[in-house]
Motif scaffolding. Structure first.
Motif, mmCIF file in Angstrom:
data_model
loop_
_atom_site.group_PDB
_atom_site.id
_atom_site.type_symbol
_atom_site.label_atom_id
_atom_site.label_comp_id
_atom_site.label_asym_id
_atom_site.label_seq_id
_atom_site.Cartn_x
_atom_site.Cartn_y
_atom_site.Cartn_z
ATOM 1 N N ALA A 140 0.823 -1.218 0.000
ATOM 2 C CA ALA A 140 0.000 0.000 0.000
ATOM 3 C C ALA A 140 0.849 1.256 0.000
ATOM 4 O O ALA A 140 0.447 2.290 -0.551
ATOM 5 C CB ALA A 140 -0.934 -0.010 1.212
ATOM 6 N N ALA A 141 2.039 1.182 0.583
ATOM 7 C CA ALA A 141 2.950 2.326 0.636
ATOM 8 C C ALA A 141 3.793 2.442 -0.624
ATOM 9 O O ALA A 141 4.665 3.317 -0.715
ATOM 10 C CB ALA A 141 3.852 2.216 1.859
ATOM 11 N N GLY A 142 3.569 1.560 -1.601
ATOM 12 C CA GLY A 142 4.354 1.586 -2.830
ATOM 13 C C GLY A 142 5.717 0.949 -2.710
ATOM 14 O O GLY A 142 6.546 1.095 -3.617
ATOM 15 N N ARG A 143 5.945 0.217 -1.652
ATOM 16 C CA ARG A 143 7.250 -0.400 -1.406
ATOM 17 C C ARG A 143 7.208 -1.887 -1.776
ATOM 18 O O ARG A 143 7.438 -2.767 -0.960
ATOM 19 C CB ARG A 143 7.645 -0.201 0.051
ATOM 20 N N ARG A 144 6.923 -2.154 -3.029
ATOM 21 C CA ARG A 144 6.759 -3.525 -3.477
ATOM 22 C C ARG A 144 8.064 -4.330 -3.381
ATOM 23 O O ARG A 144 8.045 -5.511 -3.015
ATOM 24 C CB ARG A 144 6.227 -3.552 -4.911
ATOM 25 N N ALA A 145 9.175 -3.716 -3.723
ATOM 26 C CA ALA A 145 10.455 -4.419 -3.621
ATOM 27 C C ALA A 145 10.736 -4.807 -2.174
ATOM 28 O O ALA A 145 11.198 -5.928 -1.892
ATOM 29 C CB ALA A 145 11.578 -3.553 -4.176
#
Length: 264
Positions: A140-145
């Motif tokens: 959700a925070a855009g921290r997929r890696a």
């Protein structure tokens, strides 16, 4: 490739090769028809079985209707089995093995099961924290890696394997399906001792002799808890067994159950 519609309306992509009794392969976390061991394993078994591979929801060509529940993944497996002919042998790897067990427990028409290193700790206290929620938060925070790395560290992937993961050519693909790692983190804890006791189909539980004590012990524990479970260690690498070793074992196991079955 073909598609089948799951109970909630989600389209699930699948394909089949070979001729004979139906054998459905269920991928582990991060795996789908375009990535992982199931495609090559299917080819090795196609001379004995009609082998069905599919994209679990949120991966590959399959949809991803929200909100996610473990029950919906069981319904996806049910739809794939129906599309494959209405009854099947099932082989699952890691969290895919846990999903296969949930399907068998729910009464899906699974006549025999093989399970490669199901990560089910029956005799250990639950892990602290909520891995699924942690993955959800990072995505959700855009921290997929970071979500991909956190998942693999949390499930015990050796540090040297995690260290080079971000530089791997397939890492962008893993980032793209990072949200589905939370699905796997929900599936495995859903398997209880009562779940295993309710699975009456013959089951072969396999582990690699080169996996760590934890994975080997989990496999042995699951086999012991299943009413018709059998445990078989095989030569392999950490959390994996090559097609050369695994395919003949599965062919013999399911072939015994297929005697007298009519080819498709």
């Amino acid at each position: 490739m073909a598609t089948v519609t799951s109970r909630d309306g989600t389209k699930i992509g699948f394909e089949q090769v070979g001729t004979g009794p139906t054998l459905v392969l269920v991928d582990a976390a991060g795996g789908f028809r375009g990535f992982g061991p199931m495609g090559s394993l299917a080819q090795r078994l196609a001379d004995r079985f009609t082998v069905v591979t599919y994209d679990r929801r949120g991966r590959g060509e399959s949809g991803d209707t929200l909100p996610y529940t473990v029950e919906r993944e069981v319904e996806d497996l049910a739809a794939v089995i129906t599309a494959g002919g209405g009854a099947a042998f099932v082989h699952g790897f890691s969290s895919g093995a846990a999903l296969a067990l949930l399907g068998a427990s729910a009464g899906l028409p699974i006549s025999m099961l093989s399970l490669l290193e199901p990560p089910i700790a029956l005799d250990q206290s639950p892990q602290e924290g909520d891995l699924a929620a942690e993955i959800d938060e990072l995505v959700a925070a855009g921290r997929r890696a970071d979500a991909v790395e956190h998942f693999h560290k949390s499930i015990g992937v050796p540090p040297e394997m995690v260290a080079g993961m971000r530089q791997a050519p397939f890492f962008p693909m893993l980032e793209g399906i990072a949200h589905t790692l939370a699905y796997d983190a929900r599936i495995t804890p859903a398997v209880s001792h009562a779940t295993l006791q309710s699975v009456t189909a013959p089951a072969l539980v396999v582990n690699s002799e080169s996996s760590d004590d934890r994975l080997r012990g989990w496999a042995a524990g699951v086999a012991a808890a299943l009413p018709q479970g059998r445990h078989l260690p095989l030569e392999g690498e950490w959390h994996g067994v090559s097609d050369d070793v695994l395919a003949p074992v599965l062919a013999d196991f399911f072939g015994g159950g297929a005697r007298g079955a009519s080819p498709r």
